[in-house]
Design a protein around this motif. Structure first.
Motif, short mmCIF file in Angstrom:
data_model
loop_
_atom_site.label_atom_id
_atom_site.label_comp_id
_atom_site.label_asym_id
_atom_site.label_seq_id
_atom_site.Cartn_x
_atom_site.Cartn_y
_atom_site.Cartn_z
N LEU A 242 9.05 -0.97 6.97
CA LEU A 242 8.72 -0.29 8.50
C LEU A 242 8.34 -1.35 9.13
O LEU A 242 8.48 -1.12 10.48
CB LEU A 242 7.49 0.51 7.98
CG LEU A 242 6.97 1.23 9.00
CD1 LEU A 242 7.92 2.71 9.49
CD2 LEU A 242 5.41 1.70 8.92
N PHE A 293 -8.16 -2.02 12.38
CA PHE A 293 -8.04 -0.78 11.98
C PHE A 293 -7.09 -0.36 10.85
O PHE A 293 -7.51 0.47 10.07
CB PHE A 293 -7.65 0.15 13.10
CG PHE A 293 -8.74 0.11 14.33
CD1 PHE A 293 -10.02 0.64 14.06
CD2 PHE A 293 -8.48 -0.74 15.22
CE1 PHE A 293 -10.96 0.33 14.92
CE2 PHE A 293 -9.62 -0.76 16.26
CZ PHE A 293 -11.09 -0.22 16.23
N PHE A 294 -6.15 -1.22 10.60
CA PHE A 294 -5.10 -1.01 9.47
C PHE A 294 -5.19 -2.01 8.53
O PHE A 294 -3.98 -2.86 8.29
CB PHE A 294 -3.96 -0.59 9.82
CG PHE A 294 -3.79 0.52 10.73
CD1 PHE A 294 -3.99 1.69 10.40
CD2 PHE A 294 -3.61 0.38 12.15
CE1 PHE A 294 -3.86 3.06 11.12
CE2 PHE A 294 -3.85 1.63 12.94
CZ PHE A 294 -3.92 2.79 12.31
N GLY A 297 -2.32 -2.33 6.25
CA GLY A 297 -1.16 -2.15 6.64
C GLY A 297 -1.13 -0.78 6.75
O GLY A 297 -1.96 0.15 6.47
N LEU A 298 0.10 -0.15 7.67
CA LEU A 298 0.39 1.18 7.86
C LEU A 298 0.74 2.02 6.72
O LEU A 298 0.15 3.10 6.61
CB LEU A 298 1.45 1.21 9.02
CG LEU A 298 1.24 0.46 10.15
CD1 LEU A 298 2.42 0.79 11.21
CD2 LEU A 298 -0.13 1.51 10.91
N LEU A 303 -1.30 6.25 0.44
CA LEU A 303 -0.61 7.11 1.16
C LEU A 303 0.37 8.11 0.53
O LEU A 303 0.09 9.33 0.48
CB LEU A 303 0.18 6.49 2.38
CG LEU A 303 0.51 7.20 3.64
CD1 LEU A 303 -0.75 7.51 4.28
CD2 LEU A 303 1.25 6.41 4.50
N ARG A 307 -0.37 12.10 -0.83
CA ARG A 307 0.64 13.13 -0.62
C ARG A 307 0.97 13.80 -1.93
O ARG A 307 1.07 15.10 -2.21
CB ARG A 307 1.97 12.51 0.07
CG ARG A 307 1.74 11.96 1.45
CD ARG A 307 1.80 13.14 2.40
NE ARG A 307 0.73 13.01 3.49
CZ ARG A 307 1.09 12.11 4.26
NH1 ARG A 307 2.39 11.27 4.51
NH2 ARG A 307 0.42 11.82 5.23
N ARG C 7 -5.92 8.07 10.30
CA ARG C 7 -5.16 7.02 11.53
C ARG C 7 -3.73 6.82 11.12
O ARG C 7 -3.09 6.60 12.28
CB ARG C 7 -6.13 5.70 11.18
CG ARG C 7 -7.44 6.05 11.94
CD ARG C 7 -8.06 4.47 12.16
NE ARG C 7 -9.40 4.57 12.41
CZ ARG C 7 -10.42 4.10 11.71
NH1 ARG C 7 -10.01 3.09 10.59
NH2 ARG C 7 -11.56 4.30 11.82
N THR C 8 -3.47 6.45 9.98
CA THR C 8 -2.05 5.96 9.79
C THR C 8 -0.99 7.00 10.47
O THR C 8 -0.03 6.90 10.75
CB THR C 8 -1.72 5.66 8.19
OG1 THR C 8 -2.97 5.15 7.89
CG2 THR C 8 -0.38 5.05 8.12
N THR C 9 -1.33 7.99 9.98
CA THR C 9 -0.65 9.44 10.31
C THR C 9 -0.49 9.56 11.68
O THR C 9 0.61 9.64 12.70
CB THR C 9 -1.12 10.89 9.70
OG1 THR C 9 -1.72 10.69 8.44
CG2 THR C 9 -0.02 11.79 9.70
N LEU C 11 -0.91 6.99 14.03
CA LEU C 11 -0.02 6.14 14.56
C LEU C 11 1.43 6.15 14.33
O LEU C 11 2.38 6.13 15.31
CB LEU C 11 -0.49 4.68 14.03
CG LEU C 11 -0.12 3.39 14.98
CD1 LEU C 11 -1.31 3.37 16.08
CD2 LEU C 11 -0.07 2.26 14.20
N PHE C 12 1.79 6.67 13.02
CA PHE C 12 3.20 7.13 12.79
C PHE C 12 3.69 7.98 13.76
O PHE C 12 4.62 7.99 14.32
CB PHE C 12 3.22 7.86 11.43
CG PHE C 12 3.42 6.79 10.53
CD1 PHE C 12 4.12 5.74 10.54
CD2 PHE C 12 2.93 6.80 9.14
CE1 PHE C 12 4.65 4.84 9.72
CE2 PHE C 12 3.01 6.10 8.14
CZ PHE C 12 4.01 4.96 8.36
#
Lengths: 313, 315, 407
Positions: A242, A293-294, A297-298, A303, A307, C7-9, C11-12
């Motif tokens: 990504l 802030f990350f 990483g994203l 994550l 989910r 936050r990630t969401t 940004l995505f």
């Protein structure tokens, strides 16, 4: 859609290549080793393809035969893998920032050598590299399968014994050693895999960029790939994929936003001008903000777990 | 090699090396306290040079947002140098506040801090370019008063010329080395800094406000960076990327000397300068490869560098 | 744990919006152009793409090129454009890299639907991006690419920048005229830059052809600033002439350091030093540097007069060679479009056909430009008669100077 692909086809290819370069940096990182050597192998792979296709594999057909391209990729991967082992064995005794610096030195040495040799064409480099495809977008026929294969490979790798050994070394090298995992073997393995991938990507890029020169594998490139991985996410292989895609596209996205003909928005001139000329400022700011802030990483493994938990409910 | 030629190359090496050394001093200082490489150092080096250039009344060219701008003041060089370096110091403090401290607070991986500092470098360099363009600027020739353009260390028949500015840089870097060594080893501030470097948690338990010391360290490091940038900038010319270009060589210098070692930075600078000077003219194209090749070898043989402490593996 | 995920969401989502924003509007764009593919719109201006570096350190060269192109746009539109239809220059920044250049070319070709492109700045970039235009059958005119092999990239690639092999020898001859006693020559060049590498080969060959002794060849990098070692190495061999192929920053520093270290002889600069950006670098010490020119502001002729006046009015200095070459490149398009328009109305021609016809037309035409009378070989190489050598004259304070043209 045709117009979109005509304009952004090459950008999409660059994004896919960027994703793979991110992965090539991610591989050694799987064992906790920060290596910035990828641009060196990328440059080497490119030179191999450029020299082979302009001096050895001379064909009369207007398009460069794809089997030869695949052969070049194979040779580039093999040579880079061999060099990876040779450099990796001594260099991977180093850790952390020391390894990073050693690999930066390695990249610089390769760059200077390629500037001075005759076969690499010095600063002029090699140009007129034959094209295997009519249009840029068709490079996806090579790039996308390669990306899918590497992603699948990494997906599997993270789940088999070798991958677990990588993770164990990443978490605690001494403990892994005590448990009978040979850290040097696995670290060199991960480093070499990264080298092979970077070399193969280089071979494709040489054709894609039409020309190859010593400006391709530089310290700046190391930094950009590092950004791909760390901002994308360094805990799962999806992160660099990504990151590589987003950060390759980012400058072009800013260019597109600034262009009223594309967005249809008439931005105030000062802002449009800033988006054009100041896009590197924005790029830098995003790097700083991203790391603060990350920090994971994203894309983080959490994550997906999250989910999954939610789905199970 | 005859003696004149040898002397010339030796002095050339010291001359180049002193520019590397003065760059590396502030660079290694941050590492000695925080254990991180601050890639923004090169950008602050550049920024300091631009501040000084602007303060002596230097004009900027036709590109960039501030085209043809010049400050209404024209300070004497010495004053502009101090003021410009101080401004660079403040920028360093701001960088620490916004790009380093948040990461330190979270106890992030030190590699992330390295990336963040790279981001800062990209921002600073491009802001400079956005504001005043990518052109090179040279300080006026008369800033060092009546110094001749070069000193001759040889005879009239067999001249061994070294540019005066390089001699100035040599002296300044040795002076900064002396002051820093004194500051760290002999003062209370230095002791506290060492304590923070050793273990910031324990240091804070001992009543040392580590944030404050880190801010000071950044100020001093960036002040030195600004000073170094202005001096080196007066020797060569300044452009937005010149500090970053120095940065890569600077990295080789501080690792060779020993990461975090202040005398090591100076020694490393001279070693690399001398090695580069003695690369035969026919192979001048390989000059950079030699410097980085030595770095690579050094790391394999002795990763702690010439004067560095052996790093202890914490279990 | 809640915040990072949110936050990630977020940004995505932002990225997704950005992506769809670009993609979506593009589709609408393609929609409109689909109806237009029959003929380019009648009333709107004819777009010509300008792909120069406006960011990165290559921007230094790019700025002068952009300035020249902008003056050309205004001048030719004031003259009535192409039979009443104005031209519109579409600027895309290439940055200093190959990939950025390809992206800029793609944007110009597919989005802006330009009839032809002027650029890119560096020869390396041309090797990378010109084949893209060649495959898309879009004419490209290089305004600053002087390396060997550029017009040979393809049928659609031409240049108005005379190759180094033609320009460079003039300055060596001029130096010999100024000082017939020159025997020993030292050559310096930036080894990491394509066109300097080509240029130095020409210089070295010329030196040999003139029966001079080449005492040393010193290499450096365009990013270098300290030349103490190279300079003293050369000075030790007591050369009477120094030839430098580099860019303005490194070349300027080298000139300055050679002089400060006591070199007194003549200095020749290559095309990379051929910009007023050199003057702030070596200041008073630039004085006397010889540079061969493919352009002289004093060139007689109406069009150069107009160009020079417009340039000096706007930038308060004499136009440099790169600006003149960018102007000439735009002019070639304008003149060729005019000629084509006389045969068939260009505003009615489908874009693909217009590009091909334009390319054919521009290679056959003859042009009276600020560079003098120029034309092209069938390959796309410029045919130019007039070359000059300029010598830099600095004011004593070192802040201002100019190129004076030798006869």
């Amino acid at each position: 859609m045709a117009g979109f692909f005509a304009t952004y086809g090459n950008l999409i290819v660059l994004m896919v290549l960027g994703a793979m370069l991110g992965l090539s940096l991610y591989l050694p990182l799987m064992t906790g080793q920060l290596s910035l050597a990828s641009p060196g192998f990328y440059a080497l792979g490119g030179y191999i393809a450029a020299i082979l296709s302009t001096k050895v594999f001379i064909t009369n057909s207007s398009l460069f035969p794809i089997p030869l391209l695949l052969l070049e990729m194979l040779i580039a991967g093999a040579v880079c893998g061999l060099l990876g082992i040779l450099v990796g064995i001594p260099a991977l005794r180093l850790r952390g920032i020391y390894l990073a610096i050693a690999t930066i030195a390695f990249v610089e040495v390769l760059r200077v050598i390629s500037l001075n040799l005759d076969i690499t064409g010095g600063a002029v480099g090699i140009f007129g590299i034959p094209q295997p495809f009519q249009t840029a977008i068709e490079y996806l026929w090579i790039a996308v399968p390669l990306l899918i294969i590497s992603m699948f490979f990494l997906y599997r790798l993270e789940r088999i014994r070798v991958g677990r050994a990588f993770a164990a070394i990443r978490e605690d090298e001494l403990a892994a050693d005590a448990m009978g995992i040979n850290p040097t073997y696995y670290k060199v393995l991960a480093f070499t895999l990264g080298a092979i991938l970077a070399g193969i990507v280089g071979a494709i890029s040489a054709h894609f960029l039409n020309t190859w020169n010593a400006r391709q594998g530089t310290f700046d490139a190391s930094i950009i790939y590092l950004t791909f991985v760390l901002i994308g996410g360094s805990k799962t292989f999806l992160g660099p994929v990504l990151g590589g895609m987003v950060f390759t596209a980012l400058p072009e996205m800013l260019r597109a936003i600034a262009d009223p003909e594309i967005t249809g928005l008439q931005l105030p001139t000062a802002i449009a001008q800033f988006l054009q000329d100041g896009r590197l400022i924005i790029f830098g700011l995003l790097i700083v903000i991203g790391t603060i802030f990350f920090p994971q990483g994203l894309v983080t493994p959490d994550l997906f777990k999250r989910r999954r938990v939610r789905n199970n409910k | 090699m005859d003696i004149t030629l040898f002397l010339q190359q030796f002095l050339n090496g010291l001359s180049i090396g002193s520019a590397y050394a003065i760059f590396a001093l502030g660079y290694t200082l941050i590492f000695s306290i925080l254990g991180i490489i601050n890639f923004a150092h090169g950008a602050i080096f550049t920024l300091g040079a631009y501040f000084t250039y602007a303060l002596i009344g230097g004009a900027f060219g036709f590109s960039g947002l501030l085209a043809n701008a010049a400050l209404p003041v024209q300070l004497p060089f010495a004053l502009a140098l101090i003021l410009g370096s101080t401004l660079a110091g403040f920028v360093g403090v701001a960088v620490e506040r916004f790009a380093f401290r948040p990461l330190r607070r979270k106890g992030s991986d030190s590699l992330l801090t390295v990336v963040s500092s790279l981001g800062v470098a990209v921002v600073i360099v491009n802001v400079i370019q956005y504001l005043v363009g990518a052109e090179s600027y040279t300080f006026p020739a008369n800033i060092y008063g009546n110094l001749p353009a070069s000193f001759n260390f040889g005879t009239v028949e067999k001249p061994v010329p070294i540019r005066s500015i390089q001699v100035v840089i040599f002296c300044v870097s040795v002076t900064i080395l002396t002051i820093l060594t004194y500051l760290i080893n002999r003062t209370k501030y230095g002791k506290a800094m060492q304590a923070v470097a050793e273990d910031s948690t324990t240091a804070s338990l001992l009543g040392i406000n580590s944030d404050r010391f880190i801010v000071w360290t950044f100020f001093i490091s960036s002040f030195i960076a600004g000073l170094a940038g202005s001096l080196v900038g007066s020797s060569v010319s300044i452009r937005p990327t010149f500090g970053i270009e120095f940065g890569l060589k600077g990295l080789a210098v501080i690792v060779l000397g020993g990461l975090g070692s202040i005398p090591g930075a100076v020694l490393g600078g001279f070693v690399i300068g001398l090695v580069e000077a003695f690369v035969p003219a026919d192979y001048s194209g390989y000059k950079d490869a030699v410097a980085f090749g030595i770095l690579f070898m050094m790391l394999l043989i002795r990763p702690q560098g010439l004067l560095g402490r052996r790093f202890v593996q914490k279990v | 744990m809640e915040t990072p995920a949110t936050r990630t969401t977020a940004l995505f989502a932002t990225f997704a919006v950005l992506l769809t924003a670009c993609g979506g509007t593009n589709q609408t764009n393609t929609g409109t152009t689909a109806t237009n593919t029959g003929a380019t719109t009648t009333s709107s201006a004819i777009p010509i793409g300008i792909a120069f570096a406006q960011t990165s350190n290559v921007a230094l060269l790019g700025q002068e090129l952009v300035a020249g192109a902008k003056i050309a746009e205004k001048y030719f539109n004031d003259q009535g454009g192409i039979d009443g239809t104005p031209i519109k220059l579409v600027f895309q920044d290439t940055g200093g890299e190959e990939a950025g250049t390809i992206n800029a070319f793609q944007t110009l070709i597919n989005n802006s639907k330009v009839v032809g492109i002027v650029g890119p700045t560096l020869s390396q970039q041309a090797f990378s991006a010109d084949p893209i235009a060649e495959r898309a059958k879009v004419p490209v005119i290089g305004a600053s690419n002087t390396a060997k092999g550029i017009p040979q990239i393809g049928d659609y690639v031409a240049r108005v920048s005379a190759p180094v092999s033609v320009v460079a020898p003039n300055s060596v001859k001029a130096a010999l005229k100024l000082n017939p006693n020159i025997k020993k020559v030292a050559v310096f060049y930036a080894q990491n830059d394509a066109f300097n590498k080509s240029e130095t080969e020409i210089f070295q060959q010329t030196v040999k052809e003139q029966g001079l002794e080449l005492v040393t060849v010193q290499k450096f990098q365009t990013t270098d600033t300290d030349f103490q070692t190279q300079a003293t190495n050369a000075i030790n061999l007591k050369p009477d002439l120094v030839i430098i192929s580099g860019l303005s920053a490194d070349g300027g520093n080298l000139v300055r350091q050679l002089r400060e270290l006591g070199y007194k002889g003549l200095i020749i600069g290559g095309n990379g030093l051929n910009t007023s950006n050199l003057l702030p670098v070596c200041k008073a010490l630039c004085d006397g540097v010889l540079i061969a020119q493919a352009y002289s502001p004093e060139h007689p002729g109406e069009i150069n007069n107009a160009f020079r006046t417009a340039y000096t009015n706007q930038y308060k200095k004499e136009p440099p060679q790169f600006s003149a070459q960018a102007f000439a490149a735009v002019q070639v398009y304008v003149d060729a479009l005019k000629a084509l328009d006389k045969k068939t109305d260009v505003s009615k021609m489908p874009l693909a056909q217009l590009r091909t016809e334009l390319n054919k037309q521009l290679l056959t035409g003859k042009y009276q430009t600020p560079l003098g009378n120029i034309s092209f070989t069938p390959e796309g190489e410029i045919v130019q008669k007039d070359f000059y050598v300029a010598q830099i004259k600095m004011n004593p304070d070192g802040n201002n100077g100019k190129f004076t043209y030798l006869k």
